[in-house]
Design an enzyme around this catalytic site. Structure first.
Site, PDB file in Angstrom:
ATOM      1  N   ASP A   9       0.779  -1.305   0.082  1.00 14.50           N
ATOM      2  CA  ASP A   9      -0.112   0.174  -0.242  1.00 14.50           C
ATOM      3  C   ASP A   9       0.669   1.324  -0.023  1.00 14.50           C
ATOM      4  OD1 ASP A   9      -1.951  -1.964   0.383  1.00 14.50           O
ATOM      5  OD2 ASP A   9      -2.853  -1.296   1.928  1.00 14.50           O
ATOM      6  N   ASP A  51      -4.497  -0.634  -1.680  1.00 13.78           N
ATOM      7  CA  ASP A  51      -5.935  -0.723  -1.196  1.00 13.78           C
ATOM      8  C   ASP A  51      -6.794   0.154  -2.120  1.00 13.78           C
ATOM      9  OD1 ASP A  51      -7.035  -1.261   1.340  1.00 13.78           O
ATOM     10  OD2 ASP A  51      -7.100   1.039   1.829  1.00 13.78           O
ATOM     11  N   HIS A  53     -10.515   0.915  -2.786  1.00 11.15           N
ATOM     12  CA  HIS A  53     -12.104   1.067  -2.370  1.00 11.15           C
ATOM     13  C   HIS A  53     -13.034   1.539  -3.295  1.00 11.15           C
ATOM     14  CE1 HIS A  53     -10.618  -0.429   1.711  1.00 11.15           C
ATOM     15  NE2 HIS A  53      -9.927   0.702   1.997  1.00 11.15           N
ATOM     16  N   HIS A  86     -10.641   7.119   1.717  1.00  9.91           N
ATOM     17  CA  HIS A  86      -9.220   6.822   1.326  1.00  9.91           C
ATOM     18  C   HIS A  86      -9.259   5.929   0.223  1.00  9.91           C
ATOM     19  CE1 HIS A  86      -9.637   3.707   4.219  1.00  9.91           C
ATOM     20  NE2 HIS A  86      -8.637   3.033   3.438  1.00  9.91           N
ATOM     21  N   LYS A 111      -7.085  -4.977  -3.143  1.00 14.91           N
ATOM     22  CA  LYS A 111      -7.784  -5.335  -2.135  1.00 14.91           C
ATOM     23  C   LYS A 111      -8.792  -4.394  -1.437  1.00 14.91           C
ATOM     24  CE  LYS A 111      -4.144  -4.119   1.118  1.00 14.91           C
ATOM     25  NZ  LYS A 111      -4.925  -3.146   2.129  1.00 14.91           N
ATOM     26  N   CYS A 156      -2.238  -2.782   7.369  1.00 13.91           N
ATOM     27  CA  CYS A 156      -2.091  -3.467   6.262  1.00 13.91           C
ATOM     28  C   CYS A 156      -0.756  -4.493   6.532  1.00 13.91           C
ATOM     29  CB  CYS A 156      -2.528  -2.934   5.072  1.00 13.91           C
ATOM     30  SG  CYS A 156      -3.952  -2.262   5.062  1.00 13.91           S
TER      31      CYS A 156
END
Ligand code: VGL
Ligand code: ZN
Length: 217
Positions: A9, A51, A53, A86, A111, A156
């Site tokens: 990340d 990351d 989202h 984020h 992820k 993470c």
């Protein structure tokens, strides 16, 4: 080569001026770039997690009527810290840091894409209900050892390292390539202690450079 470099990340939102800034998060970028160069020289695969989202992800405080950033609630039947918005897919905050040599990556594992559950580990979501492609990818390549660094130490990086150990990988963590959120001041150090207690080794960048050179011999 049974050894891979896994960068967790290293994205704009976890660096200063990002949406979920980690103190000195950007200091990890130069460390990662040196590790990338050493890995390339040794012919070691370089894998990064990201990351990633959707905007309506339910780990975001703003997607709940009463959730407060940094406080704990419940999501998918699990304890959940509410985060600021984020790493939203397609935004600049979700991109890798601009100085990171991401052209060198052999694979990127995204992820946190399922809106109703968080995913700190690069291997599984937080409920271990779904897996990412990472474990299969490593097994297919015969990788048994991982050197891991990145953001954030206490989320993470920690969960990725603990899952890697549980899956049977040998894990070393490059300490100066990690920085933590530290909602509590010593969260990162506690996370490192946990990781070591489960079998990970704390190393420094110079150790990684030395061991990666041996790996290629
Ligand atoms: C992370 C909190 C929320 C991390 C990701 O990369 O450590 N932390 N999402
Ligand atoms: Zn996240």
């Amino acid at each position: 080569m049974n050894h891979a470099l896994l960068l967790v990340d290293l994205q704009n939102d976890f660096c200063p001026n990002g949406a979920l800034p980690v103190a000195q998060g950007d200091v990890t970028i130069e460390v990662a770039n040196v590790a990338i160069a050493a890995a390339q020289k040794a012919g070691m695969p370089i894998i990064a997690s990201q990351d990633w989202h959707p905007a309506h992800h339910l780990s975001f405080a703003s997607n709940h009527p009463d959730a407060v950033v940094g406080e704990c609630g419940e999501l998918a039947g699990l304890a959940q810290i509410w985060w600021p918005v984020h790493c939203v897919q397609g935004t600049r905050g979700a991109e890798f840091h601009p100085r990171l040599h991401h052209q060198a990556f052999d694979a990127v594992i995204q992820k946190g894409t399922q809106p109703d559950i968080d995913s700190y580990s690069a291997f599984f979501d937080n409920g271990k209900r779904a897996t990412t492609a990472l474990d299969n990818l490593l097994r297919q390549r015969g990788i048994t050892r991982l050197t891991i660094m990145g953001l954030a130490t206490d989320y993470c990086v920690k969960f990725t390292v603990l899952d890697a150990l549980a899956l049977g990988y040998e894990v070393q963590i490059v300490e100066e390539g990690c920085r933590g959120v530290n909602l509590q001041p010593d969260d990162s150090e506690a996370a490192l202690v946990d990781m070591v207690a489960r079998g990970a080794r704390r190393i420094c960048l110079a150790d990684f450079i030395a061991t990666s050179a041996n790996d290629s011999a």
